[in-house]
Write a protein that holds these residues in place. Sequence first.
Motif, PDB file in Angstrom:
ATOM      1  N   SER A 179       0.814  -1.211   0.000  1.00 37.43           N
ATOM      2  CA  SER A 179       0.000   0.000   0.000  1.00 37.43           C
ATOM      3  C   SER A 179       0.849   1.263   0.000  1.00 37.43           C
ATOM      4  N   LEU A 180       2.042   1.172   0.552  1.00 36.17           N
ATOM      5  CA  LEU A 180       2.957   2.312   0.562  1.00 36.17           C
ATOM      6  C   LEU A 180       3.343   2.720  -0.860  1.00 36.17           C
ATOM      7  N   VAL A 181       3.343   1.764  -1.781  1.00 36.12           N
ATOM      8  CA  VAL A 181       3.661   2.037  -3.184  1.00 36.12           C
ATOM      9  C   VAL A 181       2.392   2.342  -3.992  1.00 36.12           C
ATOM     10  N   VAL A 182       1.313   1.617  -3.715  1.00 35.05           N
ATOM     11  CA  VAL A 182       0.096   1.721  -4.515  1.00 35.05           C
ATOM     12  C   VAL A 182      -0.641   3.040  -4.273  1.00 35.05           C
ATOM     13  N   THR A 183      -0.684   3.504  -3.034  1.00 37.37           N
ATOM     14  CA  THR A 183      -1.454   4.702  -2.701  1.00 37.37           C
ATOM     15  C   THR A 183      -1.003   5.936  -3.486  1.00 37.37           C
ATOM     16  N   PRO A 184       0.298   6.245  -3.577  1.00 38.18           N
ATOM     17  CA  PRO A 184       0.688   7.406  -4.397  1.00 38.18           C
ATOM     18  C   PRO A 184       0.315   7.251  -5.873  1.00 38.18           C
ATOM     19  N   LEU A 185       0.358   6.016  -6.382  1.00 39.06           N
ATOM     20  CA  LEU A 185      -0.037   5.792  -7.778  1.00 39.06           C
ATOM     21  C   LEU A 185      -1.527   6.078  -7.969  1.00 39.06           C
ATOM     22  N   TYR A 186      -2.344   5.660  -7.011  1.00 41.16           N
ATOM     23  CA  TYR A 186      -3.777   5.951  -7.080  1.00 41.16           C
ATOM     24  C   TYR A 186      -4.032   7.454  -6.980  1.00 41.16           C
ATOM     25  N   LEU A 187      -3.288   8.138  -6.135  1.00 40.16           N
ATOM     26  CA  LEU A 187      -3.448   9.596  -6.016  1.00 40.16           C
ATOM     27  C   LEU A 187      -3.123  10.292  -7.331  1.00 40.16           C
ATOM     28  N   ILE A 188      -2.052   9.867  -7.981  1.00 39.99           N
ATOM     29  CA  ILE A 188      -1.664  10.457  -9.270  1.00 39.99           C
ATOM     30  C   ILE A 188      -2.720  10.156 -10.331  1.00 39.99           C
ATOM     31  N   GLN A 189      -3.190   8.906 -10.381  1.00 41.25           N
ATOM     32  CA  GLN A 189      -4.200   8.531 -11.373  1.00 41.25           C
ATOM     33  C   GLN A 189      -5.506   9.281 -11.138  1.00 41.25           C
ATOM     34  N   ASN A 190      -5.921   9.408  -9.877  1.00 40.82           N
ATOM     35  CA  ASN A 190      -7.164  10.128  -9.572  1.00 40.82           C
ATOM     36  C   ASN A 190      -7.043  11.606  -9.919  1.00 40.82           C
ATOM     37  N   THR A 191      -5.878  12.196  -9.664  1.00 47.88           N
ATOM     38  CA  THR A 191      -5.670  13.610  -9.993  1.00 47.88           C
ATOM     39  C   THR A 191      -5.700  13.820 -11.505  1.00 47.88           C
ATOM     40  N   TRP A 192      -5.127  12.899 -12.249  1.00 47.95           N
ATOM     41  CA  TRP A 192      -5.158  12.979 -13.709  1.00 47.95           C
ATOM     42  C   TRP A 192      -6.603  12.881 -14.213  1.00 47.95           C
ATOM     43  N   THR A 193      -7.357  11.928 -13.700  1.00 44.17           N
ATOM     44  CA  THR A 193      -8.754  11.759 -14.092  1.00 44.17           C
ATOM     45  C   THR A 193      -9.575  12.995 -13.737  1.00 44.17           C
ATOM     46  N   TYR A 194      -9.350  13.529 -12.555  1.00 51.49           N
ATOM     47  CA  TYR A 194     -10.060  14.726 -12.074  1.00 51.49           C
ATOM     48  C   TYR A 194      -9.789  15.924 -12.975  1.00 51.49           C
ATOM     49  N   SER A 195      -8.516  16.189 -13.267  1.00 51.27           N
ATOM     50  CA  SER A 195      -8.176  17.354 -14.085  1.00 51.27           C
ATOM     51  C   SER A 195      -8.674  17.189 -15.523  1.00 51.27           C
ATOM     52  N   ARG A 196      -8.602  15.984 -16.063  1.00 52.35           N
ATOM     53  CA  ARG A 196      -9.085  15.743 -17.419  1.00 52.35           C
ATOM     54  C   ARG A 196     -10.601  15.934 -17.501  1.00 52.35           C
ATOM     55  N   ALA A 197     -11.339  15.442 -16.501  1.00 49.38           N
ATOM     56  CA  ALA A 197     -12.791  15.578 -16.495  1.00 49.38           C
ATOM     57  C   ALA A 197     -13.204  17.040 -16.359  1.00 49.38           C
ATOM     58  N   LEU A 198     -12.510  17.793 -15.499  1.00 48.02           N
ATOM     59  CA  LEU A 198     -12.839  19.213 -15.340  1.00 48.02           C
ATOM     60  C   LEU A 198     -12.530  19.996 -16.615  1.00 48.02           C
ATOM     61  N   TYR A 199     -11.472  19.615 -17.308  1.00 48.75           N
ATOM     62  CA  TYR A 199     -11.152  20.285 -18.570  1.00 48.75           C
ATOM     63  C   TYR A 199     -12.252  20.029 -19.603  1.00 48.75           C
ATOM     64  N   LYS A 200     -12.734  18.798 -19.666  1.00 44.34           N
ATOM     65  CA  LYS A 200     -13.780  18.481 -20.636  1.00 44.34           C
ATOM     66  C   LYS A 200     -15.114  19.140 -20.284  1.00 44.34           C
ATOM     67  N   LEU A 201     -15.329  19.426 -18.996  1.00 47.68           N
ATOM     68  CA  LEU A 201     -16.560  20.070 -18.551  1.00 47.68           C
ATOM     69  C   LEU A 201     -16.381  21.571 -18.305  1.00 47.68           C
ATOM     70  N   ARG A 202     -15.345  22.169 -18.888  1.00 49.42           N
ATOM     71  CA  ARG A 202     -15.028  23.567 -18.607  1.00 49.42           C
ATOM     72  C   ARG A 202     -16.134  24.516 -19.038  1.00 49.42           C
ATOM     73  N   ASN A 203     -16.932  24.165 -20.047  1.00 45.40           N
ATOM     74  CA  ASN A 203     -18.006  25.034 -20.513  1.00 45.40           C
ATOM     75  C   ASN A 203     -19.385  24.552 -20.058  1.00 45.40           C
ATOM     76  N   ALA A 204     -19.410  23.646 -19.097  1.00 48.63           N
ATOM     77  CA  ALA A 204     -20.691  23.091 -18.647  1.00 48.63           C
ATOM     78  C   ALA A 204     -21.471  24.128 -17.843  1.00 48.63           C
ATOM     79  N   VAL A 205     -22.754  24.155 -18.065  1.00 49.83           N
ATOM     80  CA  VAL A 205     -23.637  25.047 -17.328  1.00 49.83           C
ATOM     81  C   VAL A 205     -24.037  24.353 -16.041  1.00 49.83           C
ATOM     82  N   GLU A 206     -23.946  25.076 -14.920  1.00 48.59           N
ATOM     83  CA  GLU A 206     -24.288  24.471 -13.627  1.00 48.59           C
ATOM     84  C   GLU A 206     -25.698  24.775 -13.251  1.00 48.59           C
TER      85      GLU A 206
END
Length: 102
Positions: free
Chosen positions: A75-102
Amino acid sequence: MGSTPTPSPLNTMGNCQLCKQIRQLQFVMYLRNVGMLFARRTITAKGDLCRPCIHRLYWEFAGKNVLLGPWGMISLVVTPLYLIQNTWTYSRALYKLRNAVE
């Protein structure tokens, strides 16, 4: 038998799978690690979500990854990898929804 959500190629209008409101959606998949001394557990959340739910789920998973993640050798190795992957997914999704109406 549960059905798995199919990723939408573009951000489309529909019901968010978390809050059930009609908004522009983006498919995301977040991973969370729960480390134990001699075992570990991976929790996955995926689906077509709106921007507020993407924010909320990302910060929930990031916080729990930091607190509950690195409590084992693997878990000491896996957790940072999950954090990086989740951050990548988060930033990519927000970029694709940048013009979304709330």
